[in-house]
Design a protein around this motif. Structure first.
Motif, mmCIF file in Angstrom:
data_model
loop_
_atom_site.group_PDB
_atom_site.id
_atom_site.type_symbol
_atom_site.label_atom_id
_atom_site.label_comp_id
_atom_site.label_asym_id
_atom_site.label_seq_id
_atom_site.Cartn_x
_atom_site.Cartn_y
_atom_site.Cartn_z
ATOM 1 N N TYR A 1 0.841 -1.207 0.000
ATOM 2 C CA TYR A 1 0.000 0.000 0.000
ATOM 3 C C TYR A 1 0.869 1.248 0.000
ATOM 4 N N ALA A 2 1.855 1.279 -0.889
ATOM 5 C CA ALA A 2 2.790 2.410 -0.937
ATOM 6 C C ALA A 2 2.089 3.767 -1.039
ATOM 7 N N PRO A 3 1.001 3.911 -1.835
ATOM 8 C CA PRO A 3 0.342 5.216 -1.893
ATOM 9 C C PRO A 3 -0.293 5.640 -0.555
ATOM 10 N N VAL A 4 -0.698 4.678 0.255
ATOM 11 C CA VAL A 4 -1.240 4.980 1.578
ATOM 12 C C VAL A 4 -0.095 5.339 2.524
ATOM 13 N N TYR A 5 1.000 4.606 2.388
ATOM 14 C CA TYR A 5 2.154 4.796 3.269
ATOM 15 C C TYR A 5 2.842 6.136 3.030
ATOM 16 N N ARG A 6 3.093 6.486 1.768
ATOM 17 C CA ARG A 6 3.741 7.753 1.420
ATOM 18 C C ARG A 6 2.974 8.396 0.266
ATOM 19 N N HIS A 7 2.603 9.648 0.436
ATOM 20 C CA HIS A 7 1.792 10.326 -0.565
ATOM 21 C C HIS A 7 1.990 11.838 -0.477
ATOM 22 N N LYS A 8 1.501 12.511 -1.516
ATOM 23 C CA LYS A 8 1.509 13.977 -1.545
ATOM 24 C C LYS A 8 0.176 14.534 -1.059
ATOM 25 N N SER A 9 -0.893 13.775 -1.303
ATOM 26 C CA SER A 9 -2.240 14.261 -0.989
ATOM 27 C C SER A 9 -3.096 13.094 -0.515
ATOM 28 N N SER A 64 -20.964 -0.419 10.533
ATOM 29 C CA SER A 64 -19.837 -0.354 9.602
ATOM 30 C C SER A 64 -19.868 0.931 8.796
ATOM 31 N N ILE A 65 -18.683 1.413 8.460
ATOM 32 C CA ILE A 65 -18.541 2.610 7.632
ATOM 33 C C ILE A 65 -17.567 2.297 6.508
ATOM 34 N N ALA A 66 -17.935 2.715 5.306
ATOM 35 C CA ALA A 66 -17.033 2.655 4.157
ATOM 36 C C ALA A 66 -16.676 4.095 3.809
ATOM 37 N N GLN A 67 -15.390 4.375 3.692
ATOM 38 C CA GLN A 67 -14.921 5.738 3.445
ATOM 39 C C GLN A 67 -13.955 5.752 2.271
ATOM 40 N N ARG A 68 -14.295 6.525 1.241
ATOM 41 C CA ARG A 68 -13.400 6.689 0.097
ATOM 42 C C ARG A 68 -12.356 7.759 0.429
ATOM 43 N N VAL A 69 -11.133 7.525 -0.057
ATOM 44 C CA VAL A 69 -10.054 8.494 0.107
ATOM 45 C C VAL A 69 -9.379 8.664 -1.246
ATOM 46 N N HIS A 70 -9.211 9.914 -1.659
ATOM 47 C CA HIS A 70 -8.517 10.246 -2.899
ATOM 48 C C HIS A 70 -7.060 10.516 -2.535
ATOM 49 N N ILE A 71 -6.155 9.787 -3.175
ATOM 50 C CA ILE A 71 -4.738 9.876 -2.839
ATOM 51 C C ILE A 71 -3.934 10.228 -4.087
ATOM 52 N N ILE A 72 -2.968 11.128 -3.910
ATOM 53 C CA ILE A 72 -1.944 11.361 -4.918
ATOM 54 C C ILE A 72 -0.659 10.822 -4.304
ATOM 55 N N ASP A 73 -0.066 9.829 -4.974
ATOM 56 C CA ASP A 73 1.111 9.183 -4.394
ATOM 57 C C ASP A 73 2.362 10.052 -4.535
ATOM 58 N N ALA A 74 3.464 9.557 -4.018
ATOM 59 C CA ALA A 74 4.724 10.301 -4.019
ATOM 60 C C ALA A 74 5.208 10.622 -5.429
ATOM 61 N N ASN A 75 4.738 9.858 -6.433
ATOM 62 C CA ASN A 75 5.122 10.095 -7.827
ATOM 63 C C ASN A 75 4.109 10.930 -8.596
ATOM 64 N N GLY A 76 3.064 11.408 -7.905
ATOM 65 C CA GLY A 76 2.053 12.245 -8.545
ATOM 66 C C GLY A 76 0.927 11.474 -9.204
ATOM 67 N N GLU A 77 0.843 10.167 -8.994
ATOM 68 C CA GLU A 77 -0.227 9.356 -9.584
ATOM 69 C C GLU A 77 -1.436 9.323 -8.668
ATOM 70 N N ALA A 78 -2.636 9.322 -9.267
ATOM 71 C CA ALA A 78 -3.885 9.341 -8.507
ATOM 72 C C ALA A 78 -4.355 7.922 -8.186
ATOM 73 N N TRP A 79 -4.848 7.755 -6.964
ATOM 74 C CA TRP A 79 -5.358 6.475 -6.461
ATOM 75 C C TRP A 79 -6.671 6.713 -5.728
ATOM 76 N N GLU A 80 -7.471 5.659 -5.652
ATOM 77 C CA GLU A 80 -8.692 5.650 -4.848
ATOM 78 C C GLU A 80 -8.556 4.542 -3.821
ATOM 79 N N ALA A 81 -8.724 4.891 -2.563
ATOM 80 C CA ALA A 81 -8.713 3.893 -1.498
ATOM 81 C C ALA A 81 -10.117 3.808 -0.925
ATOM 82 N N LEU A 82 -10.547 2.610 -0.612
ATOM 83 C CA LEU A 82 -11.818 2.407 0.071
ATOM 84 C C LEU A 82 -11.499 1.743 1.403
#
Length: 135
Positions: free
Chosen positions: A72-80, A92-110
């Motif tokens: 989960y590198a984008p969760v571990y280290r990220h820009k946003s 239970s709760i499901a929460q979306r998170v928008h992540i920009i990783d250390a290399n500037g790539e966009a990810w979606e985490a649930l």
């Protein structure tokens, strides 16, 4: 008298919404605290937010942290790291998170969280997809 009845009815009608909002805010706080622990390489604190089922799979903080670093590198280290939509169902709760990783790539985490017997929320899982990928 009608105004008082209306006020009581409105407060009852909107109290689940307030409870829902409080639960989501609490869950987001748990996710944010774990994210900050990752940023400080604080394995013990990050691990403390994992649900019991996750702790059974990864029985020690260093094992858990290694899994996050490698899988989960984008969760571990990220820009946003920004919260998106959330959904509650029972305890239970499901929460979306928008992540920009250390290399500037966009990810979606649930993230999924479940309320524990003590009332706290713990993270039960995190699914990670590169933004734009089909599920």
């Amino acid at each position: 008298m009608r105004v008082a009845v209306l006020l009581v009815a409105l407060s009852i009608a909107f109290s689940p919404i307030a409870a829902f909002a409080d639960d989501v805010t609490t869950a987001q706080g748990v996710i944010r605290a774990q994210e900050q622990a990752f940023g400080h390489d604080d394995a013990a604190t990050a691990y403390s937010y994992a649900a019991p089922a996750v702790r059974q799979i990864f029985p020690a903080p260093d094992i858990f942290m290694s899994m996050v670093q490698n899988g989960y590198a984008p969760v571990y280290r990220h820009k946003s790291f920004e919260f998106g939509d959330s959904k509650t169902e029972g305890s239970s709760i499901a929460q979306r998170v928008h992540i920009i990783d250390a290399n500037g790539e966009a990810w979606e985490a649930l993230y999924t969280l479940e309320q524990q017997a003590d009332g706290s929320y713990k993270i039960t899982g995190c699914s990670l997809l590169k933004a734009g990928q089909a599920v």
